[in-house]
Design an enzyme around this catalytic site. Structure first.
Site, PDB file in Angstrom:
ATOM      1  N   GLU A  14       0.930  -1.142   0.144  1.00 28.34           N
ATOM      2  CA  GLU A  14      -0.023  -0.043  -0.021  1.00 28.34           C
ATOM      3  C   GLU A  14       0.885   1.178  -0.102  1.00 28.34           C
ATOM      4  O   GLU A  14       1.917   1.240   0.755  1.00 28.34           O
ATOM      5  CB  GLU A  14      -0.892   0.048   1.295  1.00 28.34           C
ATOM      6  N   LYS A  32      -9.224   1.946  -2.540  1.00 33.46           N
ATOM      7  CA  LYS A  32      -9.569   1.570  -1.159  1.00 33.46           C
ATOM      8  C   LYS A  32     -10.789   2.047  -0.699  1.00 33.46           C
ATOM      9  O   LYS A  32     -11.245   3.077  -0.807  1.00 33.46           O
ATOM     10  CB  LYS A  32      -8.130   1.987  -0.381  1.00 33.46           C
ATOM     11  N   CYS A  46      -5.136  -3.459   2.274  1.00 30.61           N
ATOM     12  CA  CYS A  46      -4.784  -3.535   3.812  1.00 30.61           C
ATOM     13  C   CYS A  46      -6.226  -3.731   4.601  1.00 30.61           C
ATOM     14  O   CYS A  46      -6.800  -4.847   4.484  1.00 30.61           O
ATOM     15  CB  CYS A  46      -4.190  -1.994   4.103  1.00 30.61           C
TER      16      CYS A  46
END
Length: 174
Positions: free
Chosen positions: A45, A119, A152
């Site tokens: 990330e 994300k 994540c």
């Protein structure tokens, strides 16, 4: 489907895209020199920018497609004949505003963009304060089959993986 994957955890320099690019480039060179059969290298990330430097996010953001460092990493993918997945700060200019996203990008071994994922589950605090939440769960066709991506904290929510699986993902990059 069989694929040889390598993961590279580089020690990012906060706010220094050039230094992080060089670390990524060196990592690809090392991985491919050690094992030429590797077909995909996955970086973390925000690998291009570093994670905990929100005051620099806007200045470091890349436009996708077309960002200078996206093109540079694409050239590395082409030189080393390897697919590359990595995280970066994406900037999207709208008519009256600019949005920043925590984005993952998948490049093919010719340096072309296969797809991006923004994300969806932002961590409270500087992530939620600085990034716009993504809302799509795309699945991309590759030579190995269908690939989805998550970043994540997204992986903490089973719905993310379930949606990707329902869309046919056979491999999920996190």
């Amino acid at each position: 489907m069989k694929i040889r994957v390598a993961c590279s955890q580089i020690d990012c320099v906060l706010g220094d895209k050039e230094a992080n690019f060089k670390k990524m480039e060196e990592s690809v060179k090392t991985i491919k020199s050690d094992d030429p059969t590797v077909e995909l290298i996955v970086f973390p990330e925000l690998a291009l920018n570093g994670y905990e430097c929100p005051e620099l996010f806007e200045d470091m953001a890349e436009v996708c497609p077309g960002g200078a460092y996206i093109r540079k990493i694409g050239r590395i993918a082409q030189i080393w004949d390897v697919h590359i997945a990595f995280g970066f700060i994406e900037r999207e200019d709208r008519e009256y505003s600019m949005q920043l996203y925590n984005t993952a990008l998948l490049l093919d071994n010719k340096g072309a963009i296969i797809g991006t994922y923004r994300k969806s589950h932002l961590v409270e605090g500087f992530e939620a304060d600085n990034f716009t939440k993504g809302g799509q769960y795309p699945v991309f066709d590759t030579r190995w089959g269908k690939v989805g991506m998550a970043i994540c904290w997204d992986a903490a929510f089973p719905e993310t993986v379930k949606l990707l699986a329902l869309k046919g993902a056979e491999l999920i990059l996190v």
